[in-house]
Design a protein around this motif. Sequence first.
Motif, PDB file in Angstrom:
ATOM      1  N   THR A  24       0.825  -1.219   0.000  1.00 32.56           N
ATOM      2  CA  THR A  24       0.000   0.000   0.000  1.00 32.56           C
ATOM      3  C   THR A  24       0.859   1.269   0.000  1.00 32.56           C
ATOM      4  OG1 THR A  24      -0.148  -0.136   2.411  1.00 32.56           O
ATOM      5  CG2 THR A  24      -1.989  -1.076   1.168  1.00 32.56           C
ATOM      6  N   VAL A  59       6.555 -14.292   3.524  1.00 33.49           N
ATOM      7  CA  VAL A  59       5.122 -14.296   3.219  1.00 33.49           C
ATOM      8  C   VAL A  59       4.589 -12.880   3.339  1.00 33.49           C
ATOM      9  CG1 VAL A  59       4.520 -14.944   5.574  1.00 33.49           C
ATOM     10  CG2 VAL A  59       2.914 -15.418   3.782  1.00 33.49           C
ATOM     11  N   ASN A  65       1.429  -3.142   5.789  1.00 29.95           N
ATOM     12  CA  ASN A  65       2.298  -2.719   6.901  1.00 29.95           C
ATOM     13  C   ASN A  65       3.757  -3.002   6.577  1.00 29.95           C
ATOM     14  OD1 ASN A  65       2.461  -1.388   9.292  1.00 29.95           O
ATOM     15  ND2 ASN A  65       2.419  -3.217  10.540  1.00 29.95           N
ATOM     16  N   VAL A  66       4.094  -2.976   5.288  1.00 32.47           N
ATOM     17  CA  VAL A  66       5.484  -3.276   4.917  1.00 32.47           C
ATOM     18  C   VAL A  66       6.062  -2.212   3.991  1.00 32.47           C
ATOM     19  CG1 VAL A  66       5.331  -5.790   5.161  1.00 32.47           C
ATOM     20  CG2 VAL A  66       4.834  -4.755   2.988  1.00 32.47           C
ATOM     21  N   PRO A 125      -6.729  -2.140   6.448  1.00 34.15           N
ATOM     22  CA  PRO A 125      -6.707  -2.719   5.096  1.00 34.15           C
ATOM     23  C   PRO A 125      -5.809  -3.952   4.945  1.00 34.15           C
ATOM     24  CG  PRO A 125      -5.292  -0.806   5.181  1.00 34.15           C
ATOM     25  CD  PRO A 125      -5.872  -0.956   6.560  1.00 34.15           C
ATOM     26  N   ALA A 131      -2.946  -9.447  10.139  1.00 33.73           N
ATOM     27  CA  ALA A 131      -3.554  -8.906  11.369  1.00 33.73           C
ATOM     28  C   ALA A 131      -3.141  -9.732  12.585  1.00 33.73           C
ATOM     29  CB  ALA A 131      -5.072  -8.873  11.238  1.00 33.73           C
ATOM     30  N   TYR A 133      -0.338 -11.583  12.755  1.00 32.73           N
ATOM     31  CA  TYR A 133       1.103 -11.338  12.920  1.00 32.73           C
ATOM     32  C   TYR A 133       1.325 -10.058  13.721  1.00 32.73           C
ATOM     33  CZ  TYR A 133       5.984 -10.505  11.637  1.00 32.73           C
ATOM     34  OH  TYR A 133       7.331 -10.264  11.681  1.00 32.73           O
ATOM     35  N   GLY A 137      -4.957  -3.650  15.726  1.00 25.22           N
ATOM     36  CA  GLY A 137      -6.002  -3.137  16.608  1.00 25.22           C
ATOM     37  C   GLY A 137      -6.349  -1.699  16.297  1.00 25.22           C
ATOM     38  N   ILE A 183       0.937 -18.353   8.797  1.00 29.66           N
ATOM     39  CA  ILE A 183      -0.409 -18.465   9.358  1.00 29.66           C
ATOM     40  C   ILE A 183      -1.369 -18.912   8.253  1.00 29.66           C
ATOM     41  CG2 ILE A 183      -2.302 -17.148  10.433  1.00 29.66           C
ATOM     42  CD1 ILE A 183       0.132 -15.195  11.347  1.00 29.66           C
ATOM     43  N   ARG A 209     -12.020   7.308  10.729  1.00 28.60           N
ATOM     44  CA  ARG A 209     -10.799   7.113   9.941  1.00 28.60           C
ATOM     45  C   ARG A 209     -10.692   8.142   8.818  1.00 28.60           C
ATOM     46  NH1 ARG A 209      -7.625   2.552  10.249  1.00 28.60           N
ATOM     47  NH2 ARG A 209      -8.590   1.230  11.795  1.00 28.60           N
ATOM     48  N   GLN A 294       7.009  -2.906   8.907  1.00 29.55           N
ATOM     49  CA  GLN A 294       7.982  -3.983   8.740  1.00 29.55           C
ATOM     50  C   GLN A 294       8.766  -3.795   7.443  1.00 29.55           C
ATOM     51  OE1 GLN A 294       7.633  -6.952  11.053  1.00 29.55           O
ATOM     52  NE2 GLN A 294       6.672  -5.198  12.036  1.00 29.55           N
TER      53      GLN A 294
HETATM   54  C1  LIG Z   1      -4.544   3.371   5.750  1.00 27.94           C
HETATM   55  C2  LIG Z   1      -4.046   2.345   6.742  1.00 27.94           C
HETATM   56  C3  LIG Z   1      -4.621   2.270   7.997  1.00 27.94           C
HETATM   57  C4  LIG Z   1      -4.171   1.341   8.931  1.00 27.94           C
HETATM   58  N1  LIG Z   1      -4.758   1.297  10.146  1.00 27.94           N
HETATM   59  C5  LIG Z   1      -4.352   0.379  11.050  1.00 27.94           C
HETATM   60  C6  LIG Z   1      -4.975   0.290  12.339  1.00 27.94           C
HETATM   61  O1  LIG Z   1      -5.899   1.022  12.663  1.00 27.94           O
HETATM   62  N2  LIG Z   1      -4.513  -0.640  13.198  1.00 27.94           N
HETATM   63  C7  LIG Z   1      -3.496  -1.502  12.887  1.00 27.94           C
HETATM   64  O2  LIG Z   1      -3.138  -2.359  13.717  1.00 27.94           O
HETATM   65  N3  LIG Z   1      -2.893  -1.446  11.681  1.00 27.94           N
HETATM   66  C8  LIG Z   1      -3.290  -0.542  10.763  1.00 27.94           C
HETATM   67  N4  LIG Z   1      -2.677  -0.487   9.538  1.00 27.94           N
HETATM   68  C9  LIG Z   1      -1.526  -1.372   9.256  1.00 27.94           C
HETATM   69  C10 LIG Z   1      -1.899  -2.719   8.595  1.00 27.94           C
HETATM   70  O3  LIG Z   1      -3.081  -2.616   7.828  1.00 27.94           O
HETATM   71  C11 LIG Z   1      -2.060  -3.842   9.621  1.00 27.94           C
HETATM   72  O4  LIG Z   1      -0.862  -4.040  10.351  1.00 27.94           O
HETATM   73  C12 LIG Z   1      -2.465  -5.166   8.977  1.00 27.94           C
HETATM   74  O5  LIG Z   1      -2.779  -6.088   9.978  1.00 27.94           O
HETATM   75  C13 LIG Z   1      -1.369  -5.777   8.082  1.00 27.94           C
HETATM   76  O6  LIG Z   1      -1.956  -6.825   7.332  1.00 27.94           O
HETATM   77  P1  LIG Z   1      -1.383  -7.230   5.888  1.00 27.94           P
HETATM   78  O7  LIG Z   1      -2.128  -8.415   5.402  1.00 27.94           O
HETATM   79  O8  LIG Z   1      -1.389  -6.060   4.993  1.00 27.94           O
HETATM   80  O9  LIG Z   1       0.086  -7.653   6.280  1.00 27.94           O
HETATM   81  P2  LIG Z   1       1.412  -7.336   5.469  1.00 27.94           P
HETATM   82  O10 LIG Z   1       1.668  -5.869   5.502  1.00 27.94           O
HETATM   83  O11 LIG Z   1       1.354  -8.006   4.147  1.00 27.94           O
HETATM   84  O12 LIG Z   1       2.473  -8.065   6.393  1.00 27.94           O
HETATM   85  C14 LIG Z   1       2.766  -7.572   7.687  1.00 27.94           C
HETATM   86  C15 LIG Z   1       3.619  -8.630   8.397  1.00 27.94           C
HETATM   87  O13 LIG Z   1       2.827  -9.798   8.587  1.00 27.94           O
HETATM   88  C16 LIG Z   1       3.469 -10.927   8.008  1.00 27.94           C
HETATM   89  N5  LIG Z   1       2.413 -11.796   7.459  1.00 27.94           N
HETATM   90  C17 LIG Z   1       1.417 -11.453   6.610  1.00 27.94           C
HETATM   91  N6  LIG Z   1       0.651 -12.528   6.338  1.00 27.94           N
HETATM   92  C18 LIG Z   1       1.185 -13.577   7.031  1.00 27.94           C
HETATM   93  C19 LIG Z   1       0.872 -14.960   7.154  1.00 27.94           C
HETATM   94  N7  LIG Z   1      -0.169 -15.519   6.508  1.00 27.94           N
HETATM   95  N8  LIG Z   1       1.657 -15.732   7.948  1.00 27.94           N
HETATM   96  C20 LIG Z   1       2.724 -15.207   8.615  1.00 27.94           C
HETATM   97  N9  LIG Z   1       3.082 -13.907   8.530  1.00 27.94           N
HETATM   98  C21 LIG Z   1       2.308 -13.108   7.754  1.00 27.94           C
HETATM   99  C22 LIG Z   1       4.364 -10.371   6.924  1.00 27.94           C
HETATM  100  O14 LIG Z   1       5.466 -11.247   6.634  1.00 27.94           O
HETATM  101  C23 LIG Z   1       4.826  -9.056   7.548  1.00 27.94           C
HETATM  102  O15 LIG Z   1       5.915  -9.273   8.409  1.00 27.94           O
HETATM  103  C24 LIG Z   1      -3.120   0.446   8.587  1.00 27.94           C
HETATM  104  C25 LIG Z   1      -2.544   0.524   7.308  1.00 27.94           C
HETATM  105  C26 LIG Z   1      -2.998   1.444   6.393  1.00 27.94           C
HETATM  106  C27 LIG Z   1      -2.395   1.482   5.011  1.00 27.94           C
END
Ligand SMILES: Cc1cc2nc3c(=O)[nH]c(=O)nc-3n(C[C@H](O)[C@H](O)[C@H](O)COP(=O)(O)OP(=O)(O)OC[C@H]3O[C@@H](n4cnc5c(N)ncnc54)[C@H](O)[C@@H]3O)c2cc1C
Length: 303
Positions: A24, A59, A65-66, A125, A131, A133, A137, A183, A209, A294
Amino acid sequence: MIKQQLDKFHILYKQNISLKDYTTLHIGGKADYIVFPKSVFEVQKCIEIFNKCYMPYTVLGRGSNVLALDEGYKGAIIILTDYFSRVERLNETCVKVESGMTLKQLCQFCLKHNLTGLEFACGIPGSIGGAIYMNAGAYGGEMKDIVESVTYLDEQNNIKILLKDDLMFGYRHSYFTEHQGIILEVIYQLDLGEQPVIHDKMNEFMERRYARQPMDAYSAGSTFKRPNGYYASALIKECGLQGLCIGDAEVSRKHAGFLINKGKATSHDFLQLINKVQERVYEQTGYMLEREVQILSHKEKTL
Ligand SMILES: Cc1cc2nc3c(=O)[nH]c(=O)nc-3n(C[C@H](O)[C@H](O)[C@H](O)COP(=O)(O)OP(=O)(O)OC[C@H]3O[C@@H](n4cnc5c(N)ncnc54)[C@H](O)[C@@H]3O)c2cc1C
């Protein structure tokens, strides 16, 4: 060799793919391989193949969040998204969800089935895997409040289950931030609620938001963790850093905790801006902000 092996098992993959399209923040060079396994068997096969070829892998969920680096990722990225998006109701209040489903999709499912408890996550998102990992929240809720168990692949490629007390949930922390694992599936314990109430709660959180966060900019959400007893965004604001830019990376003027990509930011710009914010906040307030975002690199996370 890798290509032939992936073809042999009919595993879908792409080669030399820009990570901008999978994060993102919209930053990053190319990954050698991105694979899209369609089953747990295929995930296990991928791991076998990569291990045999000494290819590093990691993964990725929805990449929200990367920060992917400009030099890309020399290895393979496993993405569990659309093929891992099933959800099943186990009883009145328990649901089993595959890790590639988005929080938004799961919230829609909960709304349809009058299940309450996940409303806090409707605007995050990410995927279920990401979430868990991160123990994602918002608005007083966290994954840890509703998770019963997690099924994952451990580093020996075996399927394992962890119950909630063993998931080591903390603030933006889980068992998986310290241990290797992919996961696969999560069981949530929710409550029965009333659809209009669930609907209103989700709407209220979404409105909050959109009012406070730069939802239309490329970002990874809050760049920094909340320091003990304070808010990162309040500290950054106090230090007058909103609008500070390095290249196309900017401290959002709408929400000081979000560092955004105005379009052409590189990971170098973004990391420099992170450093600058940390330095200035430390000098002016004594708080050392810890990065929440990350980094997608071999060093930080190679399963
Ligand atoms: C506009 C915006 C708003 C946000 N608001 C919030 C908020 O209110 N609260 C909040 O906590 N976060 C928020 N975030 C951050 C993010 O959305 C969260 O941390 C979310 O949980 C990350 O999920 P993802 O699938 O995108 O993980 P990714 O960014 O793809 O990965 C994050 C980490 O998780 C690991 N991972 C992903 N999938 C797996 C799997 N299946 N098994 C093992 N490891 C895995 C990855 O290797 C990486 O280390 C926001 C981000 C944006 C862009």
